[in-house]
Design a protein around this motif. Sequence first.
Motif, PDB file in Angstrom:
ATOM      1  N   ALA A 148       0.835  -1.200   0.000  1.00 24.08           N
ATOM      2  CA  ALA A 148       0.000   0.000   0.000  1.00 24.08           C
ATOM      3  C   ALA A 148       0.871   1.252   0.000  1.00 24.08           C
ATOM      4  CB  ALA A 148      -0.927  -0.003   1.211  1.00 24.08           C
ATOM      5  N   ASN A 149       0.235   2.380  -0.208  1.00 24.79           N
ATOM      6  CA  ASN A 149       0.922   3.665  -0.129  1.00 24.79           C
ATOM      7  C   ASN A 149       1.449   3.890   1.287  1.00 24.79           C
ATOM      8  OD1 ASN A 149       1.817   6.250  -0.726  1.00 24.79           O
ATOM      9  ND2 ASN A 149      -0.177   7.180  -0.344  1.00 24.79           N
ATOM     10  N   ALA A 150       2.419   4.791   1.429  1.00 19.75           N
ATOM     11  CA  ALA A 150       2.980   5.107   2.745  1.00 19.75           C
ATOM     12  C   ALA A 150       1.865   5.467   3.726  1.00 19.75           C
ATOM     13  CB  ALA A 150       3.969   6.255   2.632  1.00 19.75           C
ATOM     14  N   SER A 151       1.944   4.914   4.925  1.00 21.70           N
ATOM     15  CA  SER A 151       0.857   5.060   5.894  1.00 21.70           C
ATOM     16  C   SER A 151       1.133   6.114   6.958  1.00 21.70           C
ATOM     17  CB  SER A 151       0.608   3.720   6.590  1.00 21.70           C
ATOM     18  OG  SER A 151       1.788   3.275   7.249  1.00 21.70           O
ATOM     19  N   HIS A 152       2.359   6.638   7.019  1.00 23.35           N
ATOM     20  CA  HIS A 152       2.731   7.546   8.101  1.00 23.35           C
ATOM     21  C   HIS A 152       3.361   8.844   7.588  1.00 23.35           C
ATOM     22  CE1 HIS A 152       2.210   3.931  10.492  1.00 23.35           C
ATOM     23  NE2 HIS A 152       2.423   4.611  11.600  1.00 23.35           N
ATOM     24  N   GLN A 153       3.178   9.888   8.368  1.00 26.25           N
ATOM     25  CA  GLN A 153       3.988  11.089   8.239  1.00 26.25           C
ATOM     26  C   GLN A 153       4.867  11.166   9.491  1.00 26.25           C
ATOM     27  OE1 GLN A 153       1.197  14.340   7.998  1.00 26.25           O
ATOM     28  NE2 GLN A 153       0.741  14.311  10.181  1.00 26.25           N
ATOM     29  N   VAL A 154       6.038  11.785   9.368  1.00 31.94           N
ATOM     30  CA  VAL A 154       7.009  11.789  10.469  1.00 31.94           C
ATOM     31  C   VAL A 154       7.369  13.227  10.828  1.00 31.94           C
ATOM     32  CG1 VAL A 154       9.266  11.005  11.267  1.00 31.94           C
ATOM     33  CG2 VAL A 154       7.930   9.581   9.687  1.00 31.94           C
ATOM     34  N   HIS A 161       3.065   8.041  18.832  1.00 30.63           N
ATOM     35  CA  HIS A 161       2.443   7.419  17.662  1.00 30.63           C
ATOM     36  C   HIS A 161       0.948   7.691  17.729  1.00 30.63           C
ATOM     37  CE1 HIS A 161       2.007   3.569  14.994  1.00 30.63           C
ATOM     38  NE2 HIS A 161       1.957   4.677  14.288  1.00 30.63           N
ATOM     39  N   ALA A 162       0.421   8.405  16.733  1.00 32.11           N
ATOM     40  CA  ALA A 162      -1.005   8.735  16.685  1.00 32.11           C
ATOM     41  C   ALA A 162      -1.579   8.303  15.335  1.00 32.11           C
ATOM     42  CB  ALA A 162      -1.217  10.237  16.896  1.00 32.11           C
ATOM     43  N   HIS A 163      -2.910   8.169  15.269  1.00 29.79           N
ATOM     44  CA  HIS A 163      -3.550   7.662  14.055  1.00 29.79           C
ATOM     45  C   HIS A 163      -4.668   8.588  13.589  1.00 29.79           C
ATOM     46  CE1 HIS A 163      -1.324   3.965  14.707  1.00 29.79           C
ATOM     47  NE2 HIS A 163      -1.748   3.982  15.960  1.00 29.79           N
ATOM     48  N   ASN A 164      -5.018   8.448  12.312  1.00 28.41           N
ATOM     49  CA  ASN A 164      -6.078   9.253  11.696  1.00 28.41           C
ATOM     50  C   ASN A 164      -5.836  10.748  11.895  1.00 28.41           C
ATOM     51  OD1 ASN A 164      -7.603   6.969  10.799  1.00 28.41           O
ATOM     52  ND2 ASN A 164      -8.321   6.704  12.911  1.00 28.41           N
ATOM     53  N   VAL A 165      -4.629  11.163  11.519  1.00 27.47           N
ATOM     54  CA  VAL A 165      -4.277  12.573  11.634  1.00 27.47           C
ATOM     55  C   VAL A 165      -4.550  13.220  10.265  1.00 27.47           C
ATOM     56  CG1 VAL A 165      -2.496  14.183  12.436  1.00 27.47           C
ATOM     57  CG2 VAL A 165      -2.569  11.874  13.340  1.00 27.47           C
ATOM     58  N   ALA A 166      -3.592  13.865   9.651  1.00 27.34           N
ATOM     59  CA  ALA A 166      -3.802  14.519   8.359  1.00 27.34           C
ATOM     60  C   ALA A 166      -4.035  13.486   7.268  1.00 27.34           C
ATOM     61  CB  ALA A 166      -2.588  15.385   8.017  1.00 27.34           C
ATOM     62  N   PHE A 167      -5.114  13.660   6.506  1.00 31.57           N
ATOM     63  CA  PHE A 167      -5.472  12.770   5.400  1.00 31.57           C
ATOM     64  C   PHE A 167      -5.594  11.317   5.846  1.00 31.57           C
ATOM     65  CE2 PHE A 167      -2.740  16.231   3.785  1.00 31.57           C
ATOM     66  CZ  PHE A 167      -3.694  16.938   3.073  1.00 31.57           C
ATOM     67  N   GLN A 168      -6.034  11.134   7.096  1.00 33.73           N
ATOM     68  CA  GLN A 168      -6.243   9.808   7.695  1.00 33.73           C
ATOM     69  C   GLN A 168      -4.949   8.996   7.785  1.00 33.73           C
ATOM     70  OE1 GLN A 168      -8.729  10.953   5.211  1.00 33.73           O
ATOM     71  NE2 GLN A 168      -9.432  11.836   7.137  1.00 33.73           N
ATOM     72  N   LYS A 169      -3.811   9.676   7.754  1.00 34.22           N
ATOM     73  CA  LYS A 169      -2.533   8.993   7.922  1.00 34.22           C
ATOM     74  C   LYS A 169      -2.199   8.881   9.399  1.00 34.22           C
ATOM     75  CE  LYS A 169      -1.490   8.747   3.513  1.00 34.22           C
ATOM     76  NZ  LYS A 169      -1.389   7.459   2.816  1.00 34.22           N
ATOM     77  N   SER A 170      -1.340   7.919   9.720  1.00 33.63           N
ATOM     78  CA  SER A 170      -0.802   7.837  11.075  1.00 33.63           C
ATOM     79  C   SER A 170       0.381   8.793  11.197  1.00 33.63           C
ATOM     80  CB  SER A 170      -0.362   6.405  11.384  1.00 33.63           C
ATOM     81  OG  SER A 170      -1.478   5.540  11.393  1.00 33.63           O
ATOM     82  N   ASP A 171       0.728   9.124  12.430  1.00 32.46           N
ATOM     83  CA  ASP A 171       1.740  10.144  12.670  1.00 32.46           C
ATOM     84  C   ASP A 171       2.750   9.660  13.700  1.00 32.46           C
ATOM     85  OD1 ASP A 171       2.322  13.327  12.504  1.00 32.46           O
ATOM     86  OD2 ASP A 171       2.612  12.623  14.556  1.00 32.46           O
TER      87      ASP A 171
END
Length: 367
Positions: free
Chosen positions: A190-196, A264-274
């Motif tokens: 799948a596409n990248a799931s996280h922003q850092v 580690h958080a989830h459903n942040v910007a554009f439903q990505k994890s953070d």
Amino acid sequence: MESSLVDTAGATLCPAAAAGGRRRGAGSFLNCSCSSKEYRVSASYSIGRMLSGVRSAARKKLFRSEPADLLGTNWSPDSPSGGADDGRHHHWWTALENNFVLEASEDEYGGVVVAAERLPSDKAAFARSLAASLSYWKSVGKKGVWLKLPVDRSEFVPIAVKEGFKYHHAEEAYVMMTYWIPEEPCMLPANASHQVGVGGFVINDQMEVLVVQEKYCGSSLDGAWKLPTGFILASEEIFSGATREVKEETGVDTEFVDVVAFRHAHNVAFQKSDLFFICMLRPTSNEIKIDETEIQAARWMPLEEFVKQPFIQEDHMFQKIMDICIQRLRKCYCGLTAHNVISRFDGRRSTLYYNVSEPEDVNCDAA
């Protein structure tokens, strides 16, 4: 015209097969026998496989050309041997494959990566080639298809969608689309799931923390002084991203000490994890020069004053982060330091962050 192509293809193919000349080996579409009726059926069946899914308009356009046009020869169905007597045993099927299957390279997982720089120049040609390519890749057992469409080929996107391609990800210069061929669950990643993100806890010898007020922030942080933060860039290390963000926002130079914690958080910007890494940094300069496009103000603030701010005192997470940073200053806690390593698994150089608690470690005395 289609039936004449089928009839003549059989006449051309059989001598080559009898001579053991299966040009494409096990992947060949046309396996002729010695009966003219049999190889007409074989050629017809192969054409059906090749062109399955091709829209009727594309089929009509494909068969407007005579075999001689496709081959670029003086081939004629009226020649005594149907064109085979001139030594040209590449047959019109190879011409079809070479002209209509998109150029692509194989990946190590049994899939194909379409050459983005070799795409057709117009929509009609792309539609014809994409349909023919999918039929071909299915017949030879390929799995995933990666189709990268540059911005200047954006008109191809609806065509790919109609063929069943899915969006994978998009960048400024292209859209990546995928197609899973087998009738089984898709195994493409799948596409990248996280922003850092990173935050820099910078404290000087006077126990002052480098803090900023952002120009644009939520109401909960209005007027608050916070740590310099930001997102790391592509191919950027956590430690270098932290020092860069501090430099950009405040003008202060720093050196990385260690990662003291991460969230580690989830459903942040554009439903990505953070993933957000809090890094302890040591200042190597003191003069502040803010980035006025993002930052309203910056200053060195006494640690005690910083910690007493309501947004820290009233928030369990921020309070815990400050507790950890203070314990780190007291050398009662060890963070994760960065170490360059090379793995034999892929031969790549990377950074491994881990805790070093030996007493002789100058950065951490918590043993």
